[in-house]
Design a protein around this motif. Structure first.
Motif, PDB file in Angstrom:
ATOM      1  N   GLY A 367       0.829  -1.194   0.000  1.00 54.54           N
ATOM      2  CA  GLY A 367       0.000   0.000   0.000  1.00 54.54           C
ATOM      3  C   GLY A 367       0.862   1.242   0.000  1.00 54.54           C
ATOM      4  N   SER A 368       0.202   2.380   0.063  1.00 52.26           N
ATOM      5  CA  SER A 368       0.939   3.638   0.080  1.00 52.26           C
ATOM      6  C   SER A 368       0.211   4.636   0.963  1.00 52.26           C
ATOM      7  N   ASP A 369       0.631   5.885   0.879  1.00 52.64           N
ATOM      8  CA  ASP A 369       0.046   6.899   1.754  1.00 52.64           C
ATOM      9  C   ASP A 369      -1.336   7.367   1.289  1.00 52.64           C
ATOM     10  N   HIS A 370      -1.916   6.712   0.280  1.00 55.07           N
ATOM     11  CA  HIS A 370      -3.260   7.107  -0.171  1.00 55.07           C
ATOM     12  C   HIS A 370      -4.336   6.670   0.808  1.00 55.07           C
ATOM     13  N   VAL A 371      -4.096   5.587   1.562  1.00 57.13           N
ATOM     14  CA  VAL A 371      -4.974   5.145   2.637  1.00 57.13           C
ATOM     15  C   VAL A 371      -4.076   4.667   3.782  1.00 57.13           C
ATOM     16  N   ARG A 372      -4.676   4.108   4.812  1.00 61.24           N
ATOM     17  CA  ARG A 372      -3.881   3.587   5.926  1.00 61.24           C
ATOM     18  C   ARG A 372      -4.137   2.098   6.127  1.00 61.24           C
ATOM     19  N   GLU A 373      -4.359   1.416   5.025  1.00 65.46           N
ATOM     20  CA  GLU A 373      -4.492  -0.035   4.980  1.00 65.46           C
ATOM     21  C   GLU A 373      -3.721  -0.530   3.769  1.00 65.46           C
TER      22      GLU A 373
END
Length: 537
Positions: A367-373
Motif C-alpha cells: 500500500g501507500s500513503d493514499h490510505v492507511r491499509e
C-alpha cells in the motif's frame, strides 16, 4: 429501552487485525454487542460522532451491520456511512474514513480466512486516520470487555441498505453509499488510466480472480468498465457469504486455478487475485509468479512511472519477515528504509509523519500513503500502470530488477492449526537458546547471530517486543520464526527463509540449505511431528 444488562465474556482481546473468532461465537447472544459496546466505550463514547461501517460480505456480515447501526444510534452517534448492501473493501473503508473526516470506522472481516457459519468472522475498529487501531486503543477496548455490565441498542426495524441515499435509525443519520465510486475516483487520481486503457486496447490480456470476495464489484467496475478490459477478465467476481466454498487467500495454493492458467500455454499477459476484504494481492505474469516481497521492491523501484509518485518516494517500510529486496532499492534511491513488526498499524505512524510513501508485507499486502491499509486493487493497478509505461512483460520487469539489484530468494512456510502447546514448545525451545546459537552448525550451515525482534517507533517512541525470532547464517541466509495472530483456532507457525545472490538469478535450490538447517535447529519434527507445511508461498 436501550440499555441491556450483560456481563464480561472471556477472550475478547483484539489482535493486530481486530477480534477474530468462529462465526458461531459472534452469533451467540450478546457476544457481538459486548465487543461493539466496548469499542464505543474504549474510544470515549460515540455521542455526536460519525463512523464508517462496512464489511466483506461474508456470512453474518449483514446481520452484524444492522446490530452495529442500532447500537451506534443508541449510543448517540450522529451519523454512520455504510456501503450499499453492507459491502466495503477494507481499503475503501479506510478511504471513506479519511475522505469524510469521520471519527473512525468499524470493519467486519476476517480478511483471507474462509467464511460461513462454521468458519471465521471478525470485527475491527479503525481510527480517524483510516488505519487499524494502535495498541493503546485496542488495550482500552480489551479492558472494557473485562468490566462491561451493559450495552445500548435500539429496538427498531432493520435499515434498507440496498438503496443509496439518506435514511435514519432513531435520531442517527445513515448514509448508504456506492462502495466503489469514491475508491475509483481515488485510483484515477493516482494512476494513468489512459495509458492502461491504451495498453488493453492494444490487445493486453488480464485475468483477475476476485475469489468470490469483495473486490469483485471494484475490479469489474474499474478493470472491465473504466479501463475497457473484455467481459470475463474478472472471474469469481460476485461476493459470496462463503466465498464460493473456497479460501479467499491470494496465494499459489488457494488461487491454483489462476496459477494453472498463468503457467499454461495460452496464458493471459497478466494475472492477479485479491482476498476476502480486498487488502491483499497476488501478482502473476505469463509463466512468472511474483513473490510479495519482490513486488514491494519492484513497486518502489518503478514508482516514478506513476503520476502520484512521479516526484519520488519519501521512504519505504516493510515488515520484519519481509525480504530485504526493498532495502536494496531504498539504498540505491537514497531514501529511508524502515523495518517494522508484522501488522499494518505499525506503518500508520510512518505514513502520517511523511517518513514513507510505500510499504508492504510478505503476506501479500502492499500500500501507500493514499490510505492507511494495505490495498490489493491498488497494487494491481500499480503493476498495470508500470507495465504500460515500460512496455514490458512481468517476466521482463522481474529479470531486469534482479539483474540490477540481485535476487533475494524467499519463501514462507505456514504450519496451520498447530496445537497451541506444541507451537509454544517449538518457539520457546528456540527462544531459550538464542544466545547460545551463534557458532553452532545445523545441516551444514553455521549460525552467525540470532535474536528476538523488538521495534522502537521513530515517531512516537513506543516499544514493541517479542515480534519474531531471527536467525542469520554465515553466507547471508536468514530465517524468521513467528506465530500468526490471524487464525481462529490453534496456532499458525510461520517460517520465513531468505538467501541473497547477486549473480545466480535462477536457482530453484537456493533455499534448500537454509530450510534444512532451520528445520533441524527448531526441531519441527520433534515438536509438531512434521516438516512439510500446509501452505508454501
Amino acid at each position: 429501552m436501550t440499555r441491556h444488562a450483560t456481563q464480561p465474556i472471556d477472550g475478547q482481546k483484539p489482535g493486530t487485525s481486530g477480534l477474530r473468532k468462529k462465526t458461531r461465537m459472534f452469533m451467540q447472544p450478546g457476544y457481538l454487542e459486548n465487543f461493539v459496546q466496548s469499542i464505543f466505550d474504549g474510544i470515549g463514547g460515540a455521542a455526536g460522532k460519525t463512523f464508517v461501517v462496512g464489511g466483506d460480505g461474508r456470512y453474518f456480515n449483514a446481520e452484524a451491520i444492522q446490530t452495529i447501526l442500532k447500537m451506534a444510534a443508541a449510543n448517540g452517534a450522529a451519523r454512520v456511512i455504510v456501503g450499499q448492501d453492507g459491502l466495503l473493501s477494507t481499503p475503501a473503508a479506510s478511504h471513506l474514513i479519511r475522505l469524510n473526516k469521520t471519527d473512525g470506522g468499524i470493519i467486519l472481516s476476517a480478511s483471507h480466512n474462509p467464511g460461513g457459519p462454521d468458519e471465521d468472522f471478525g470485527v475491527k475498529f479503525n481510527t480517524p486516520n483510516g488505519g487499524p487501531a494502535p495498541e493503546g486503543v485496542t488495550n482500552a477496548i480489551f479492558a472494557r470487555t473485562k468490566e462491561i455490565d451493559a450495552y445500548h441498542k435500539l429496538d427498531v426495524a432493520d435499515v434498507d441498505l440496498g438503496t443509496l441515499g439518506e435514511t435514519s435509525v432513531g435520531d442517527m443519520a445513515v448514509t448508504v453509499v456506492d462502495p466503489v465510486a469514491d475508491y475509483e475516483a481515488l485510483m484515477a487520481s493516482i494512476f494513468d488510466f489512459g495509458a492502461i486503457r491504451a495498453m488493453i486496447a492494444g490487445g493486453f490480456t488480464i485475468s483477475f480472480d476476485a475469489m468470490h470476495a469483495v473486490t469483485g464489484p471494484y475490479a469489474t467496475k474499474i478493470i472491465e468498465g473504466t479501463l475497457g478490459a473484455p467481459a470475463g477478465s474478472v472471474v469469481n467476481g460476485t461476493p459470496s457469504p462463503d466465498f464460493g466454498g473456497g479460501h479467499p487467500d491470494p496465494n499459489p495454493v488457494w488461487a491454483k486455478t489462476l496459477m494453472d492458467r498463468m503457467m499454461g500455454p495460452n496464458a493471459p499477459d497478466f494475472g492477479a487475485a485479491s482476498d476476502g476484504d480486498g487488502d491483499r494481492n497476488m501478482i502473476v505474469g505469463r509463466g512468472c509468479y511474483v513473490s510479495p516481497s519482490d513486488s514491494l521492491a519492484v513497486l518502489a523501484a518503478n514508482a516514478t512511472h506513476i503520476p502520484a509518485y512521479a516526484k519520488g518516494l519519501a521512504g519505504v517500510a516493510r515488515s520484519m519477515p519481509t525480504s530485504a529486496a526493498a532495502d536494496r532499492v531504498a539504498e540505491k534511491l537514497g531514501i529511508g528504509i524502515y523495518e517494522t513488526p508484522t501488522g499494518w498499524k505499525f506503518f500508520g505512524n510512518l505514513l502520517d509523519a511523511g517518513k514513507v510513501t510505500i510499504c508492504g508485507e510478505e503476506s501479500a499486502g502492499t500500500g501507500s500513503d493514499h490510505v492507511r491499509e494495505k490495498d490489493g486493487l491498488w497494487a494491481v493497478l500499480f503493476w498495470l500502470n508500470l507495465l504500460a509505461a515500460r512496455k514490458a512483460s512481468v517476466a521482463e520487469v522481474m529479470q531486469d530488477h534482479w539483474a540490477t539489484y540481485g535476487r533475494n530468494y524467499y519463501t514462507r512456510l505456514d504450519y496451520e492449526a498447530v496445537p497451541t502447546e506444541a507451537a509454544s514448545a517449538l518457539m520457546d525451545g528456540v527462544r531459550d537458546r538464542l544466545g547460545a546459537l551463534p557458532g553452532q552448525s545445523f545441516a551444514g550451515l553455521t549460525v552467525e547471530k540470532a535474536d528476538e525482534f523488538s521495534y522502537h517507533d521513530p515517531v512516537d517512541g513506543s516499544e514493541s517486543h517479542g515480534q519474531g525470532l531471527r536467525i542469520w547464517y554465515e553466507g547471508g541466509a536468514r530465517a524468521v520464526l513467528r506465530t500468526s495472530g490471524t487464525g481462529t483456532e490453534g496456532a499458525t507457525i510461520r517460517c520465513y527463509l531468505e538467501a541473497f545472490d547477486g549473480e545466480v538469478l535462477d536457482d530453484p535450490t537456493k533455499l534448500d540449505a537454509v530450510r534444512a538447517a532451520t528445520m533441524e535447529l527448531a526441531g519441527f519434527q520433534s515438536h509438531i511431528g512434521r516438516t512439510e507445511p500446509d501452505v508454501t508461498t
